[in-house]
Write a protein that holds these residues in place. Structure first.
Motif, PDB file in Angstrom:
ATOM      1  N   PHE A   6      28.520 110.515 -25.959  1.00  0.00           N
ATOM      2  CA  PHE A   6      29.864 110.633 -26.049  1.00  0.00           C
ATOM      3  C   PHE A   6      30.375 111.586 -24.931  1.00  0.00           C
ATOM      4  O   PHE A   6      31.667 111.741 -24.853  1.00  0.00           O
ATOM      5  CB  PHE A   6      30.412 110.835 -27.443  1.00  0.00           C
ATOM      6  CG  PHE A   6      29.863 111.772 -28.001  1.00  0.00           C
ATOM      7  CD1 PHE A   6      30.315 113.373 -27.717  1.00  0.00           C
ATOM      8  CD2 PHE A   6      28.886 111.693 -28.771  1.00  0.00           C
ATOM      9  CE1 PHE A   6      29.548 114.267 -28.405  1.00  0.00           C
ATOM     10  CE2 PHE A   6      28.175 112.721 -29.602  1.00  0.00           C
ATOM     11  CZ  PHE A   6      28.502 114.086 -29.384  1.00  0.00           C
ATOM     12  N   LEU A   7      29.738 112.539 -24.257  1.00  0.00           N
ATOM     13  CA  LEU A   7      30.091 113.150 -23.086  1.00  0.00           C
ATOM     14  C   LEU A   7      29.717 112.546 -21.826  1.00  0.00           C
ATOM     15  O   LEU A   7      28.571 112.850 -21.212  1.00  0.00           O
ATOM     16  CB  LEU A   7      29.690 114.528 -23.315  1.00  0.00           C
ATOM     17  CG  LEU A   7      29.993 115.606 -24.674  1.00  0.00           C
ATOM     18  CD1 LEU A   7      29.391 116.754 -24.298  1.00  0.00           C
ATOM     19  CD2 LEU A   7      31.714 115.569 -24.463  1.00  0.00           C
ATOM     20  N   ASP A   8      30.421 111.705 -21.233  1.00  0.00           N
ATOM     21  CA  ASP A   8      29.922 111.043 -20.086  1.00  0.00           C
ATOM     22  C   ASP A   8      30.180 111.730 -19.127  1.00  0.00           C
ATOM     23  O   ASP A   8      30.911 112.769 -18.532  1.00  0.00           O
ATOM     24  CB  ASP A   8      30.916 110.009 -19.917  1.00  0.00           C
ATOM     25  CG  ASP A   8      31.020 108.717 -20.737  1.00  0.00           C
ATOM     26  OD1 ASP A   8      29.884 108.525 -21.694  1.00  0.00           O
ATOM     27  OD2 ASP A   8      32.273 108.035 -21.340  1.00  0.00           O
ATOM     28  N   LEU A   9      29.043 112.035 -18.016  1.00  0.00           N
ATOM     29  CA  LEU A   9      29.071 112.467 -16.945  1.00  0.00           C
ATOM     30  C   LEU A   9      29.526 111.941 -15.967  1.00  0.00           C
ATOM     31  O   LEU A   9      29.552 110.956 -15.711  1.00  0.00           O
ATOM     32  CB  LEU A   9      27.402 112.945 -16.628  1.00  0.00           C
ATOM     33  CG  LEU A   9      26.516 113.493 -17.682  1.00  0.00           C
ATOM     34  CD1 LEU A   9      25.111 113.605 -17.040  1.00  0.00           C
ATOM     35  CD2 LEU A   9      27.048 114.847 -17.868  1.00  0.00           C
ATOM     36  N   PRO A  10      30.477 112.877 -15.088  1.00  0.00           N
ATOM     37  CA  PRO A  10      31.298 112.166 -13.909  1.00  0.00           C
ATOM     38  C   PRO A  10      30.264 111.860 -12.882  1.00  0.00           C
ATOM     39  O   PRO A  10      29.051 112.288 -12.912  1.00  0.00           O
ATOM     40  CB  PRO A  10      32.035 113.306 -13.619  1.00  0.00           C
ATOM     41  CG  PRO A  10      31.964 114.460 -14.761  1.00  0.00           C
ATOM     42  CD  PRO A  10      30.949 114.325 -15.411  1.00  0.00           C
ATOM     43  N   GLY A  12      28.006 112.024  -9.655  1.00  0.00           N
ATOM     44  CA  GLY A  12      27.661 113.126  -8.921  1.00  0.00           C
ATOM     45  C   GLY A  12      27.071 114.100  -9.763  1.00  0.00           C
ATOM     46  O   GLY A  12      26.595 115.363  -9.327  1.00  0.00           O
ATOM     47  N   VAL A  13      27.389 114.197 -11.077  1.00  0.00           N
ATOM     48  CA  VAL A  13      26.889 115.087 -11.911  1.00  0.00           C
ATOM     49  C   VAL A  13      25.606 114.454 -12.802  1.00  0.00           C
ATOM     50  O   VAL A  13      25.542 113.347 -13.358  1.00  0.00           O
ATOM     51  CB  VAL A  13      27.890 115.515 -12.986  1.00  0.00           C
ATOM     52  CG1 VAL A  13      27.372 116.700 -14.088  1.00  0.00           C
ATOM     53  CG2 VAL A  13      29.080 116.029 -12.281  1.00  0.00           C
ATOM     54  N   SER A  14      24.620 115.296 -12.896  1.00  0.00           N
ATOM     55  CA  SER A  14      23.347 114.818 -13.493  1.00  0.00           C
ATOM     56  C   SER A  14      22.625 115.988 -14.168  1.00  0.00           C
ATOM     57  O   SER A  14      22.788 117.120 -13.844  1.00  0.00           O
ATOM     58  CB  SER A  14      22.294 114.350 -12.447  1.00  0.00           C
ATOM     59  OG  SER A  14      21.892 115.414 -11.499  1.00  0.00           O
ATOM     60  N   PRO A  15      21.902 115.869 -15.284  1.00  0.00           N
ATOM     61  CA  PRO A  15      21.101 116.679 -16.124  1.00  0.00           C
ATOM     62  C   PRO A  15      19.813 117.016 -15.300  1.00  0.00           C
ATOM     63  O   PRO A  15      19.196 116.300 -14.688  1.00  0.00           O
ATOM     64  CB  PRO A  15      20.927 116.202 -17.416  1.00  0.00           C
ATOM     65  CG  PRO A  15      20.643 114.626 -17.034  1.00  0.00           C
ATOM     66  CD  PRO A  15      21.800 114.318 -15.945  1.00  0.00           C
ATOM     67  N   PHE A  25      15.188 126.541 -17.459  1.00  0.00           N
ATOM     68  CA  PHE A  25      16.584 126.241 -17.941  1.00  0.00           C
ATOM     69  C   PHE A  25      17.160 124.843 -17.829  1.00  0.00           C
ATOM     70  O   PHE A  25      17.119 124.415 -16.943  1.00  0.00           O
ATOM     71  CB  PHE A  25      17.399 127.504 -17.383  1.00  0.00           C
ATOM     72  CG  PHE A  25      17.105 128.739 -17.681  1.00  0.00           C
ATOM     73  CD1 PHE A  25      17.606 129.664 -18.738  1.00  0.00           C
ATOM     74  CD2 PHE A  25      15.821 129.315 -16.776  1.00  0.00           C
ATOM     75  CE1 PHE A  25      17.158 130.774 -18.688  1.00  0.00           C
ATOM     76  CE2 PHE A  25      15.666 130.676 -16.987  1.00  0.00           C
ATOM     77  CZ  PHE A  25      16.312 131.260 -17.991  1.00  0.00           C
ATOM     78  N   ALA A  26      17.828 124.302 -19.129  1.00  0.00           N
ATOM     79  CA  ALA A  26      18.545 123.311 -19.053  1.00  0.00           C
ATOM     80  C   ALA A  26      19.845 123.517 -17.981  1.00  0.00           C
ATOM     81  O   ALA A  26      20.650 124.536 -18.257  1.00  0.00           O
ATOM     82  CB  ALA A  26      19.032 122.767 -20.399  1.00  0.00           C
ATOM     83  N   ALA A  27      20.396 122.455 -17.418  1.00  0.00           N
ATOM     84  CA  ALA A  27      21.432 122.584 -16.484  1.00  0.00           C
ATOM     85  C   ALA A  27      21.941 121.157 -16.293  1.00  0.00           C
ATOM     86  O   ALA A  27      21.288 120.391 -16.403  1.00  0.00           O
ATOM     87  CB  ALA A  27      20.773 123.412 -15.120  1.00  0.00           C
ATOM     88  N   LEU A  28      23.390 121.405 -15.679  1.00  0.00           N
ATOM     89  CA  LEU A  28      24.015 120.406 -15.065  1.00  0.00           C
ATOM     90  C   LEU A  28      24.277 120.606 -13.820  1.00  0.00           C
ATOM     91  O   LEU A  28      24.770 121.632 -13.291  1.00  0.00           O
ATOM     92  CB  LEU A  28      25.522 120.078 -15.781  1.00  0.00           C
ATOM     93  CG  LEU A  28      25.227 119.460 -17.366  1.00  0.00           C
ATOM     94  CD1 LEU A  28      26.610 119.449 -18.115  1.00  0.00           C
ATOM     95  CD2 LEU A  28      24.410 117.812 -17.469  1.00  0.00           C
ATOM     96  N   LEU A  56      31.956 120.697 -17.692  1.00  0.00           N
ATOM     97  CA  LEU A  56      32.020 119.567 -17.518  1.00  0.00           C
ATOM     98  C   LEU A  56      33.384 118.751 -16.790  1.00  0.00           C
ATOM     99  O   LEU A  56      33.267 117.978 -15.694  1.00  0.00           O
ATOM    100  CB  LEU A  56      31.801 118.366 -18.656  1.00  0.00           C
ATOM    101  CG  LEU A  56      30.245 117.806 -19.042  1.00  0.00           C
ATOM    102  CD1 LEU A  56      30.495 117.336 -20.308  1.00  0.00           C
ATOM    103  CD2 LEU A  56      29.922 117.192 -17.821  1.00  0.00           C
ATOM    104  N   SER A  57      34.541 119.348 -17.105  1.00  0.00           N
ATOM    105  CA  SER A  57      35.617 119.087 -16.591  1.00  0.00           C
ATOM    106  C   SER A  57      35.846 119.525 -15.130  1.00  0.00           C
ATOM    107  O   SER A  57      36.825 118.928 -14.329  1.00  0.00           O
ATOM    108  CB  SER A  57      36.816 119.362 -17.369  1.00  0.00           C
ATOM    109  OG  SER A  57      36.770 118.932 -18.872  1.00  0.00           O
ATOM    110  N   VAL A  58      35.169 120.538 -14.543  1.00  0.00           N
ATOM    111  CA  VAL A  58      35.399 121.016 -13.461  1.00  0.00           C
ATOM    112  C   VAL A  58      34.255 120.633 -12.376  1.00  0.00           C
ATOM    113  O   VAL A  58      34.402 121.030 -11.010  1.00  0.00           O
ATOM    114  CB  VAL A  58      35.924 122.491 -13.434  1.00  0.00           C
ATOM    115  CG1 VAL A  58      37.146 122.766 -14.308  1.00  0.00           C
ATOM    116  CG2 VAL A  58      34.544 123.272 -14.154  1.00  0.00           C
ATOM    117  N   LEU A  59      33.278 120.198 -12.809  1.00  0.00           N
ATOM    118  CA  LEU A  59      31.893 120.180 -11.943  1.00  0.00           C
ATOM    119  C   LEU A  59      32.214 119.525 -10.752  1.00  0.00           C
ATOM    120  O   LEU A  59      31.861 119.886  -9.655  1.00  0.00           O
ATOM    121  CB  LEU A  59      30.519 119.833 -12.757  1.00  0.00           C
ATOM    122  CG  LEU A  59      30.116 120.779 -13.851  1.00  0.00           C
ATOM    123  CD1 LEU A  59      28.940 120.236 -14.601  1.00  0.00           C
ATOM    124  CD2 LEU A  59      29.652 122.037 -13.059  1.00  0.00           C
TER     125      LEU A  59
END
Length: 291
Positions: A6-10, A12-15, A25-28, A56-59
């Motif tokens: 339910f947290l859709d990645l914009p 160009g953004v990937s885990p 380390f986990a990252a976006l 998420l909202s600014v990446l």
């Protein structure tokens, strides 16, 4: 590693998982639309009980300015595992983790470093250590020392109960009621609960004490001469806005107050926050390149 559905990645953004000498380390990761960054990268460090998803909202907006932007989970947070050793969760130890991330993310280039809330107390250890190759430093909704005011009182009360009652007390007595009062959507409340219970309990106890009891190291920070920005919401309920403004004065650095925001400008006013960061980072780059 998975991001909640339910947290859709914009776009160009990937885990990602970032391997360093200090651990994985986990990252976006966000990249420009072209996929080819032409500016120096940025590393974003979350606060206590937070995670990479807080950015998420600014990446995507930050990346569109032409740089790679990486947000991480600290050791013991959400999708980054951590040991049951309290020594792993001091500000100094976590700051060394960030040092290793700066080296990997930068790949030889200077990195724009940002710490949100408790992340500010951690990342200033990275700055003071002096080994990381940094282009600039941003303190977002952070303070000169341990947290004060109503959040401090609530935090100390919760830390007293945590060893006996565990994470359930933190969730039912503090985090869930706060989220419901704020009108947070049901699916996000579910994510917040899942995130909290994925944290290391030892880490939460140790980091909780650190965010409340940290020493004032602003004078040391000022001596580094690193280009610094203090940014916070006009209604911040973590560290009082007045205290953060005074910290900016002591650092002799730029101070940006985000209208309408409280303690999480990247969530509450993402466009304003991203614009301020991009302008600051671009200016810091131009200044360094001109030397």
């Amino acid at each position: 590693m998975s991001t909640p559905r339910f947290l859709d990645l914009p776009p160009g953004v990937s885990p990602k998982r970032i391997e360093t000498p200090e651990g994985v380390f986990a990252a976006l990761e966000a990249l420009p639309g072209s996929g080819l960054p032409d500016r120096w990268p940025a590393l974003l460090v979350p606060g206590y009980t937070g995670s990479k998803e807080d950015f998420l909202s600014v990446l995507q907006t930050l990346a569109q300015a032409g740089r790679r932007v990486v947000a991480i989970d600290l050791r013991g947070q959400f999708e980054t595992p951590g040991p049951d050793d309290p020594a792993a969760y001091t500000c100094a130890a976590l700051g060394r983790d960030v040092d290793s991330l700066v080296a990997v993310v930068g790949g030889g280039e200077p990195v724009h470093l940002l710490g949100h809330s408790f992340g500010g107390l951690v990342t200033r250890e990275t700055v003071l250590d002096g080994t990381g190759k940094l282009a600039s430093y941003t303190l977002m909704s952070s303070g000169p020392a341990g947290m004060v005011g109503a959040r401090e009182v609530a935090g100390r009360r919760m830390l007293e109960k945590m060893p006996q009652l565990g994470l359930e007390a933190m969730w039912t007595e503090k985090m869930e009621p706060d989220a419901l009062r704020a009108g947070v959507p049901e699916e996000i409340v579910a994510f917040l609960r899942r995130r909290l219970f994925a944290n290391s309990l030892v880490g939460l106890e140790c980091m909780g004490r650190a965010v409340l009891d940290a020493d004032d190291r602003v004078d040391e920070l000022a001596e580094t001469g690193l280009s610094t920005l203090v940014l916070y919401g006009e209604h911040d309920d973590g560290w009082p806005p007045r205290l953060q403004a005074e910290m900016a004065d002591r650092l002799d650095c730029e101070c940006v107050v985000v209208p309408g925001a409280v303690h999480s400008p990247a969530v509450e006013a993402p466009e304003t926050t991203a614009a301020a960061l991009t302008r600051f980072w671009n200016t810091a780059e131009s200044t360094m390149l001109a030397r």
